[in-house]
Motif scaffolding. Sequence first.
Motif, PDB file in Angstrom:
ATOM      1  N   ILE A 162       0.747  -1.111  -0.522  1.00 50.17           N
ATOM      2  CA  ILE A 162       0.036  -0.504   0.131  1.00 50.17           C
ATOM      3  C   ILE A 162       1.110   0.914  -0.082  1.00 50.17           C
ATOM      4  CG2 ILE A 162      -1.697   1.435   1.302  1.00 50.17           C
ATOM      5  CD1 ILE A 162      -2.828  -1.213   1.942  1.00 50.17           C
ATOM      6  N   ALA A 163       1.566   1.413   1.257  1.00 52.05           N
ATOM      7  CA  ALA A 163       2.519   2.999   1.410  1.00 52.05           C
ATOM      8  C   ALA A 163       3.629   2.909  -0.362  1.00 52.05           C
ATOM      9  CB  ALA A 163       3.863   2.296   2.054  1.00 52.05           C
ATOM     10  N   ARG A 164       4.117   1.588  -0.992  1.00 56.08           N
ATOM     11  CA  ARG A 164       4.839   2.086  -2.262  1.00 56.08           C
ATOM     12  C   ARG A 164       4.009   2.722  -3.649  1.00 56.08           C
ATOM     13  NH1 ARG A 164       6.475  -3.774  -3.203  1.00 56.08           N
ATOM     14  NH2 ARG A 164       7.530  -2.660  -4.959  1.00 56.08           N
ATOM     15  N   LYS A 165       2.444   1.604  -3.602  1.00 59.82           N
ATOM     16  CA  LYS A 165       1.611   2.045  -4.346  1.00 59.82           C
ATOM     17  C   LYS A 165       1.491   3.881  -4.598  1.00 59.82           C
ATOM     18  CE  LYS A 165      -0.729  -1.500  -4.470  1.00 59.82           C
ATOM     19  NZ  LYS A 165      -1.555  -2.900  -4.894  1.00 59.82           N
ATOM     20  N   VAL A 225       3.262   6.125  -5.697  1.00 58.17           N
ATOM     21  CA  VAL A 225       3.268   6.513  -6.761  1.00 58.17           C
ATOM     22  C   VAL A 225       2.511   7.590  -7.064  1.00 58.17           C
ATOM     23  CG1 VAL A 225       3.253   5.176  -8.893  1.00 58.17           C
ATOM     24  CG2 VAL A 225       4.858   4.289  -7.779  1.00 58.17           C
ATOM     25  N   VAL A 226       1.120   7.615  -6.964  1.00 58.65           N
ATOM     26  CA  VAL A 226       0.092   8.073  -6.671  1.00 58.65           C
ATOM     27  C   VAL A 226       0.631   9.783  -6.530  1.00 58.65           C
ATOM     28  CG1 VAL A 226      -2.542   8.982  -6.341  1.00 58.65           C
ATOM     29  CG2 VAL A 226      -1.595   6.088  -6.979  1.00 58.65           C
ATOM     30  N   GLU A 227       1.064   9.160  -5.275  1.00 59.19           N
ATOM     31  CA  GLU A 227       1.442  11.051  -4.496  1.00 59.19           C
ATOM     32  C   GLU A 227       2.501  11.785  -5.609  1.00 59.19           C
ATOM     33  OE1 GLU A 227       0.715  10.073  -0.313  1.00 59.19           O
ATOM     34  OE2 GLU A 227       2.756   9.359  -1.116  1.00 59.19           O
ATOM     35  N   LEU A 268      -1.803   2.954 -13.857  1.00 58.09           N
ATOM     36  CA  LEU A 268      -2.109   3.843 -15.157  1.00 58.09           C
ATOM     37  C   LEU A 268      -0.312   4.277 -14.962  1.00 58.09           C
ATOM     38  CD1 LEU A 268      -2.622   5.888 -17.628  1.00 58.09           C
ATOM     39  CD2 LEU A 268      -2.703   7.355 -16.135  1.00 58.09           C
ATOM     40  N   VAL A 269       0.873   4.416 -13.820  1.00 60.01           N
ATOM     41  CA  VAL A 269       1.932   4.510 -14.169  1.00 60.01           C
ATOM     42  C   VAL A 269       2.407   3.636 -14.707  1.00 60.01           C
ATOM     43  CG1 VAL A 269       3.982   5.190 -12.729  1.00 60.01           C
ATOM     44  CG2 VAL A 269       1.815   6.580 -12.482  1.00 60.01           C
ATOM     45  N   GLY A 270       2.475   2.291 -14.220  1.00 57.87           N
ATOM     46  CA  GLY A 270       3.093   0.898 -15.012  1.00 57.87           C
ATOM     47  C   GLY A 270       2.749   1.126 -16.119  1.00 57.87           C
ATOM     48  N   ALA A 271       1.537   1.080 -16.751  1.00 60.70           N
ATOM     49  CA  ALA A 271       1.296   0.399 -17.745  1.00 60.70           C
ATOM     50  C   ALA A 271       1.623   2.369 -18.535  1.00 60.70           C
ATOM     51  CB  ALA A 271      -0.649   0.933 -18.067  1.00 60.70           C
ATOM     52  N   ARG A 272       2.060   3.411 -18.781  1.00 65.99           N
ATOM     53  CA  ARG A 272       2.319   3.824 -19.251  1.00 65.99           C
ATOM     54  C   ARG A 272       4.088   3.526 -19.503  1.00 65.99           C
ATOM     55  NH1 ARG A 272      -0.043   9.452 -16.790  1.00 65.99           N
ATOM     56  NH2 ARG A 272      -1.288   9.955 -18.134  1.00 65.99           N
ATOM     57  N   TYR A 306       8.394   2.656  -3.613  1.00 66.14           N
ATOM     58  CA  TYR A 306       7.980   3.020  -5.376  1.00 66.14           C
ATOM     59  C   TYR A 306       7.170   1.596  -5.606  1.00 66.14           C
ATOM     60  CZ  TYR A 306       9.264   7.839  -4.032  1.00 66.14           C
ATOM     61  OH  TYR A 306       9.639   9.000  -3.672  1.00 66.14           O
ATOM     62  N   ALA A 307       6.100   1.454  -6.521  1.00 65.01           N
ATOM     63  CA  ALA A 307       5.508   0.355  -6.726  1.00 65.01           C
ATOM     64  C   ALA A 307       4.252   0.627  -7.671  1.00 65.01           C
ATOM     65  CB  ALA A 307       4.715  -1.299  -5.755  1.00 65.01           C
ATOM     66  N   ALA A 308       4.567   0.891  -9.040  1.00 60.01           N
ATOM     67  CA  ALA A 308       3.689   0.616 -10.255  1.00 60.01           C
ATOM     68  C   ALA A 308       2.866  -0.097 -10.522  1.00 60.01           C
ATOM     69  CB  ALA A 308       4.546   1.676 -11.127  1.00 60.01           C
ATOM     70  N   HIS A 309       2.537  -0.595  -9.803  1.00 55.42           N
ATOM     71  CA  HIS A 309       0.716  -1.623  -9.616  1.00 55.42           C
ATOM     72  C   HIS A 309      -0.618  -1.597  -9.499  1.00 55.42           C
ATOM     73  CE1 HIS A 309       4.155  -5.125 -10.075  1.00 55.42           C
ATOM     74  NE2 HIS A 309       4.927  -4.166  -9.698  1.00 55.42           N
ATOM     75  N   GLY A 310      -1.469  -1.917  -9.939  1.00 56.99           N
ATOM     76  CA  GLY A 310      -2.155  -1.780  -9.665  1.00 56.99           C
ATOM     77  C   GLY A 310      -2.830  -1.777  -8.330  1.00 56.99           C
ATOM     78  N   GLY A 311      -3.770  -0.714  -8.206  1.00 56.48           N
ATOM     79  CA  GLY A 311      -4.295  -0.596  -6.707  1.00 56.48           C
ATOM     80  C   GLY A 311      -4.816   0.371  -5.923  1.00 56.48           C
ATOM     81  N   SER A 312      -3.900   1.443  -6.260  1.00 60.78           N
ATOM     82  CA  SER A 312      -4.291   3.150  -5.543  1.00 60.78           C
ATOM     83  C   SER A 312      -3.968   3.702  -7.018  1.00 60.78           C
ATOM     84  CB  SER A 312      -2.370   3.149  -5.229  1.00 60.78           C
ATOM     85  OG  SER A 312      -2.630   3.911  -4.363  1.00 60.78           O
TER      86      SER A 312
END
Length: 163
Positions: A80-83, A86-88, A96-100, A119-125
Motif C-alpha cells: 500500500i505504501a509503495r503504490k 507512486v500516486v503521490e 496507469l503509471v505502470g501501463a505508461r 515505489y511500486a507502479a502496480h494496480g490498486g492505488s
Amino acid sequence: MTPPAPHQQQDAPGIEELQEQESRLVFDRFTHDDAWALGCLLVELARERQAPVAIDIHRAGQQLFHAALPGSTPDNDAWIARKRRVVERYGCASYLVGARFRAKGTTFEESSRLDPDRYAAHGGSFPLTVRDVGVIGAVTVSGLPQVEGHRLVVEALERFLNR
C-alpha cells in the motif's frame, strides 16, 4: 495480435480507459466522513468477494482509513505504501503509471530511477481528485492481482460518486 506482457492481464484496461476513469472519478469535496464511507464501501465489496485485502485512504499525508481483512498480511501494508507513493509522485493511478512505462517497451522498475523498495507502479492505488483543486490523496488496496485491485477501487469510487 501482440500478446500481453507477462505481468499484464489480457483484459487489462488500456491507457485511454485509465485516463478516462481518472477524469470521470472526481470529487466535489473529500472529507473525513467521505473517507470513512468510501473505506466502508470498499470493505463491503471486498468481503462480498472474500478478497484478502488491506485497504487504505490517505489525504494530505494523513491516514484517514485503514482496514485489514482476513487473509491480508503486513506485506499488504508495505505494498500500500509503495503504490500510494507512486500516486503521490505522479498524480495518477499506480496502474496507469505502470501501463505508461509498459507502453514504452520498458517497466517502471527498469526505467523510473526510483527505489523499488519505496515505489511500486502496480494496480490498486487511485488518486483522490477534488474538482478545481487536484489530487489530494489516494485510495489503495493490496492483496489482489493488480488489475483486480485497480478494478475494485474503481468500482467503489463509481458507486460512491454515483450515490
